[in-house]
Design a protein around this motif. Structure first.
Motif: not given
Length: 338
Positions: A1-24
């Motif tokens: 079963m997938t842990r909910d926390a792994v989805k939470t980890l990427f959520h700040p990027f999904a809602i643009e609260e954090l800028t995701p890593p760019a190319e390079g």
């Protein structure tokens, strides 16, 4: 079963609260698991670290660049999926700071039972400014890696432990602070003067193999099988000087899912009945099935288990003979012959 926390980890990027890593830009993912989708614009140059063999293999099947231990430096981002081991989470933060650039983003996520709130407050108390949000029944929080990490690393690092004056262990390993009571009980019933080939299934950091080698120093061979890479590395260190280079071998192996290629006269084990966060009594039964296939004709299995675990019927089905040889208030020692 997938842990909910792994989805939470990427959520700040999904809602643009954090800028995701760019190319390079490079991302290190500590405690990585599957179950996430990269948000739009997230550079997929991720180095994942997962020492637990079943989760490591799951990441490999997904095509993730995964390794068993931390490597590399100068990362721009570090993602940390928290475990339930406080010391292991603290050491993850130290690894993250040492492996990343000054100014790098370090993002963690964990459920309440992982200690996410208390760890965030501990960082705040050490002068680290964090931001956080909750999603998917878990919390994500993040901070910027300071230029000078020496004092913070010293404050956060959880040291290795020396058990019984000889075994070096680390937080996150099974029973890292003391010898497991079940294993100590089983050690009483290991054979003395044994000279044939032995396997230790789920060897951990090496207590049972050490006990066997102390009682049977002339054993032909002892092979240790363990799914946790860090525990197996600790066993390798802990058994230095007990056997010889030729008669002690180490296998990073998922005994519940991977075939054992060698055959043995004796298998000893304290089988697990948890996998990750989930209770899974069937895991111990899977170990028994693997042991039955790996034993030579006439070979023996000796194991310890909590008294309530239902292993007897399976032993009777797979082995010619089986019996309980000892019990105390918590554990039973079972023996079976092929």
């Amino acid at each position: 079963m997938t842990r909910d926390a792994v989805k939470t980890l990427f959520h700040p990027f999904a809602i643009e609260e954090l800028t995701p890593p760019a190319e390079g830009e490079r991302t290190l993912f500590l405690g990585a698991e599957t179950g996430y989708e990269l948000p739009e614009g997230f550079n997929p140059d991720i180095v994942a670290v997962q020492p637990f063999k079943p989760l490591y293999e799951a990441l490999k099947r997904r095509g993730v660049n995964v390794q068993a231990e931390v490597d590399g430096e100068d990362y721009d981002y570090v993602l940390i999926l928290m475990s339930r081991h406080r010391g292991a989470n603290e050491n993850y933060i130290v690894d993250a700071m040492r492996r990343s650039k000054p100014g790098a983003r370090i993002i963690l996520a964990g459920a309440k039972e992982d200690g996410s709130q208390s760890l965030r407050k501990r960082l705040n108390g050490l002068g680290v400014e964090t931001q956080h949000l909750a999603k998917h029944h878990a919390q994500a929080f993040w901070f910027t890696r300071p230029d000078d990490i020496a004092a913070l690393s010293t404050a956060m690092a959880t040291p290795d432990v020396v058990v019984d004056g000889k075994f070096v262990t680390a937080p996150g390993m099974f029973s890292h602070a003391e010898v497991d009571a079940g294993s100590r009980f089983l050690a009483r019933y290991l054979p003395e003067g044994y000279r044939k080939a032995v396997a230790d299934f789920g060897s951990g950091w090496g207590f049972l193999s050490d006990a066997l080698l102390q009682k049977s120093p002339g054993v032909e061979r002892v092979d240790l099988y363990e799914a946790d890479f860090a525990s197996l590395a600790a066993a390798r260190r802990n058994l230095t000087g007990v056997g010889s280079q030729s008669n002690v071998r180490f296998f990073w192996h998922d005994l519940a899912r991977e075939e054992v290629k060698h055959h043995y006269d004796l298998i000893i084990m304290n089988p697990p009945f948890h996998e990750g966060h989930a209770t899974e009594p069937g895991l111990g039964q899977a170990f028994i099935k693997t042991a039955a296939k790996a034993l030579k004709g006439g070979g023996e299995l000796i194991l310890v288990a909590n008294r309530g675990l239902p292993y007897e019927s399976l032993l009777a089905e797979l082995f010619k003979t089986s019996e309980e040889v000892a019990r105390n208030a918590r554990y039973k020692v079972l023996k079976a012959r092929r």
